[in-house]
Design an enzyme around this catalytic site. Structure first.
Site, short mmCIF file in Angstrom:
data_model
loop_
_atom_site.label_atom_id
_atom_site.label_comp_id
_atom_site.label_asym_id
_atom_site.label_seq_id
_atom_site.Cartn_x
_atom_site.Cartn_y
_atom_site.Cartn_z
N ASN A 11 -9.61 2.75 6.27
CA ASN A 11 -9.42 3.04 7.93
C ASN A 11 -8.62 4.78 8.02
OD1 ASN A 11 -7.26 2.47 6.84
ND2 ASN A 11 -6.28 1.49 8.48
N LYS A 21 -8.33 3.58 -6.42
CA LYS A 21 -9.56 3.13 -6.59
C LYS A 21 -10.06 3.07 -4.46
CE LYS A 21 -10.79 -0.50 -5.06
NZ LYS A 21 -11.91 -0.28 -3.36
N GLU A 39 1.18 -2.92 2.14
CA GLU A 39 1.02 -2.96 3.21
C GLU A 39 0.13 -2.98 3.74
OE1 GLU A 39 2.99 -0.50 5.14
OE2 GLU A 39 4.13 0.41 3.45
N CYS A 52 -3.60 0.06 11.47
CA CYS A 52 -2.76 -1.06 11.09
C CYS A 52 -1.87 -1.18 12.06
CB CYS A 52 -2.34 -0.98 9.69
SG CYS A 52 -1.47 0.43 9.39
N GLU A 55 -5.62 -10.29 14.04
CA GLU A 55 -6.24 -8.49 14.34
C GLU A 55 -7.77 -7.95 13.99
OE1 GLU A 55 -5.57 -6.69 9.99
OE2 GLU A 55 -4.62 -4.81 11.13
P1 NAD Z 1 -9.63 -4.78 1.98
O1 NAD Z 1 -8.48 -5.71 2.34
O2 NAD Z 1 -10.78 -5.61 2.94
O3 NAD Z 1 -9.48 -3.75 1.18
C1 NAD Z 1 -8.68 -2.97 1.01
C2 NAD Z 1 -9.23 -2.19 -0.75
O4 NAD Z 1 -8.76 -2.84 -1.30
C3 NAD Z 1 -9.97 -1.75 -0.12
O5 NAD Z 1 -10.08 -0.41 -1.18
C4 NAD Z 1 -10.96 -2.56 -0.65
O6 NAD Z 1 -11.62 -2.51 -1.51
C5 NAD Z 1 -9.92 -3.62 -1.82
N1 NAD Z 1 -10.21 -4.96 -1.85
C6 NAD Z 1 -11.21 -5.74 -1.43
N2 NAD Z 1 -10.69 -6.86 -2.21
C7 NAD Z 1 -9.97 -6.80 -3.30
C8 NAD Z 1 -9.32 -7.75 -3.88
N3 NAD Z 1 -10.23 -9.04 -3.76
N4 NAD Z 1 -8.91 -7.71 -5.09
C9 NAD Z 1 -8.54 -6.00 -5.21
N5 NAD Z 1 -8.60 -4.80 -3.95
C10 NAD Z 1 -9.79 -5.68 -2.45
O7 NAD Z 1 -9.02 -3.69 4.54
P2 NAD Z 1 -9.75 -3.11 4.85
O8 NAD Z 1 -10.68 -4.31 5.87
O9 NAD Z 1 -10.58 -2.08 3.80
O10 NAD Z 1 -8.74 -2.32 5.58
C11 NAD Z 1 -8.45 -2.88 6.35
C12 NAD Z 1 -7.08 -3.99 6.45
O11 NAD Z 1 -5.92 -2.75 6.58
C13 NAD Z 1 -6.63 -3.79 8.00
O12 NAD Z 1 -6.14 -5.24 8.44
C14 NAD Z 1 -5.23 -3.25 8.51
O13 NAD Z 1 -4.12 -3.50 9.02
C15 NAD Z 1 -4.64 -3.06 6.90
N6 NAD Z 1 -4.10 -1.64 6.64
C16 NAD Z 1 -2.78 -1.74 6.35
C17 NAD Z 1 -1.71 -0.37 6.45
C18 NAD Z 1 -0.06 0.05 6.38
O14 NAD Z 1 0.39 0.50 5.92
N7 NAD Z 1 0.44 -2.31 6.71
C19 NAD Z 1 -3.04 0.53 6.85
C20 NAD Z 1 -4.27 0.47 7.07
C21 NAD Z 1 -4.92 -0.25 7.57
#
Ligand code: NAD
Length: 479
Positions: A152, A175, A250, A284, A382
């Site tokens: 995002n 990554k 996060e 987020c 969410e």
């Molecule tokens: P996601 O958890 O699917 O993926 C995040 C990252 O993790 C990506 O790089 C993905 O390739 C990697 N990933 C996926 N599965 C993994 C695994 N099993 N092991 C290790 N890495 C893995 O999240 P998303 O869909 O890319 O992003 C949206 C989410 O991120 C939402 O829940 C949002 O709230 C959260 N977010 C939080 C913040 C914050 O600062 N708190 C900021 C932005 C987004």
């Protein structure tokens, strides 16, 4: 860099499997440039390079002034490459060029400059405990950092990790999310230009489950800095236990945006819009639960629905667009399924509710449900899309109690002219950030992070450095 290459040990190379994939442009569903499809073998090489750069390289032992100058130079280079970085970010995320070019890439440059200043200010303490000993603490870099970021805010959230990690003398394997790898690759080029020693920053693109998890399990990685969903955050926490890795998480949010009856209504309406529709709700900290005190509820919702009609949805590359497509078909399907759930569970749809646009692209109308109760699916989970739940409330205590009734605790806002009410709310809300009469404001100097299932650890600000340093006690016996 050639198409399909990844960045390891200061060199560009094909992934071991020589495979590529093409992220999709969410605005037209066309494939974008080919990107390397890294796997565990590439992560292995990247970790080895980062380990070597940490254990043998000059970076952790380099003079702090010099390290700070290089981190500052990274900030300058990001600024100089702003147009290209913004375009790369918008092409694969669907975020508007306005958001990436005017807000997010410049903010990322600021984060590097902010932490560049910290390089010379990381220090331990001298403790005068007894005559026969000289005791002090050192703050040393943690080591190899595995940084995993979501789609995002791909580059901005990388900067929140890279800035403090590099300033403190760590080395990093970055990554990016598989949908949004381009700015991370461009950043690797800028690292070369800035004179960062080989192996200090490595970028491996590829699917998260494989590439990300390989980093989490590897004993040569000292810490994982993860931003992403709560679900994956929990998996990472479980797996990181194997090597007792340091973690900062996060995660997701379902943030309350609470409007009291005495608020400046025009400002609060604007804040409600920014709170949920900035970056198509893929934020987020999105203010996805809007609590409105009963006496002003009807007027507020009517102003909000009028205003939502003026929000221009369309091509993110058009400078007048204010909301682009959601990031992917999967995300669009998820958002549409939540809209269906809202309708099914009896919430009142007062704006949007359908896919937007006539042709290709993952566009969703800015959507508002009124008459939502805190127990409905759309108020609990969410959505991560442009869908707002409006929930009426009766009193200050009722608004705060309902606002806190969530498993998340990332952010919140309150709107009121009464300073005592604002401060009471700021203390009572269990979230890492509380905005008063504002929404979605951030600064490199201000910590950001979650309570409860929104994660732990803070990024940005001076406390952001705590995750990238270990404290060591030194006792010199003088007797
Ligand atoms: P996601 O958890 O699917 O993926 C995040 C990252 O993790 C990506 O790089 C993905 O390739 C990697 N990933 C996926 N599965 C993994 C695994 N099993 N092991 C290790 N890495 C893995 O999240 P998303 O869909 O890319 O992003 C949206 C989410 O991120 C939402 O829940 C949002 O709230 C959260 N977010 C939080 C913040 C914050 O600062 N708190 C900021 C932005 C987004």
């Amino acid at each position: 860099m050639k198409a399909g290459e990844i960045f390891i040990g200061g060199d560009w190379r094909q992934p071991v499997a020589s495979e590529t994939y093409q992220p999709i442009n969410p605005a037209n569903e066309e494939p974008l440039a080919a990107v390397g499809k890294g796997d565990e073998r590439d992560i292995d090489l990247a970790i080895a390079a980062a380990r070597k750069a940490f254990d043998e390289g000059p970076w952790p032992r380099m003079g702090a002034h010099e390290r700070g100058r290089i981190v500052w130079r990274l900030g300058d280079l990001i600024q100089q490459n702003l147009d290209e970085m913004a375009r790369l970010e918008s092409l694969c995320t669907g975020k508007t060029l306005f958001d990436s070019g005017k807000v997010e890439i410049p903010f990322a440059a600021d984060v590097f400059r902010y932490y560049a200043g910290w390089a010379t200010k990381i220090h331990g303490e001298t403790l005068q405990l007894r005559d026969n000993a000289f005791t002090f603490t050192l703050r040393q870099p943690v080591g190899v950092i595995g940084a995993i970021v979501p789609w995002n805010f791909p580059f901005l959230l990388s900067s929140w990790k890279l800035g403090p990690a590099l300033a403190a003398g760590n080395t990093v394997v970055l990554k990016p999310a598989s949908q949004t790898p381009f700015t991370a690759l461009k950043f690797a080029e800028l690292c070369q230009e800035a004179g960062l020693p080989p192996g200090v920053v490595n970028v491996v693109t590829g699917p998260g489950g494989k590439v990300g998890m390989a980093m989490v399990r590897d004993p040569r990685v000292d810490k994982i800095a993860f931003t992403g969903s709560t679900e994956v955050g929990k998996q990472i926490m479980r797996e990181a236990a194997g090597t007792l890795k340091r973690l900062s998480l996060e995660l997701g949010g379902k943030s309350p945006n609470i409007v009291f009856a005495d608020a400046d209504m025009e400002a609060a309406v604007r804040g409600a819009m920014t709170g949920i529709f900035y970056n198509k709700g893929e934020v987020c900290a999105a203010g996805s639960r809007l609590f409105v005190e009963e006496p002003i509820h009807d007027e507020f919702v009517s102003k909000l629905t009028d205003r939502v009609k003026t929000l221009k949805v369309g091509d993110p590359m058009d400078k007048s667009t204010r909301m682009g497509p959601v990031v992917s078909k999967a995300q669009m399907d998820t958002v549409m399924s939540y809209i269906e759930a809202g309708n099914r569970e009896g919430a009142k749809l007062v704006a949007g509710g359908k896919r937007a646009g006539s042709g290709k692209g993952y566009f969703v109308e800015p959507t508002i449900f009124d008459g939502v109760s805190n127990t409905m699916t759309i108020a609990r989970e969410e959505i991560f899309g442009p869908v707002l739940s409006v929930i009426p409330f009766r009193s200050v205590d009722d608004g705060l109690a309902q606002g806190n009734a969530t498993t998340y605790g990332l952010a919140a806002a309150v709107w009121t002219r009464d300073v005592a009410k604002a401060l009471k709310a700021a203390r009572a809300i269990r979230a890492g950030t509380v905005w008063v009469n504002a929404y979605n404001l951030f600064d490199a100097a201000l910590p950001f992070g979650g309570f409860k299932e929104s994660g732990f650890g803070r990024e940005m600000g001076s406390v952001g450095l705590d995750h990238y340093t270990e404290v060591k006690t030194v006792w010199v016996d003088l007797s």
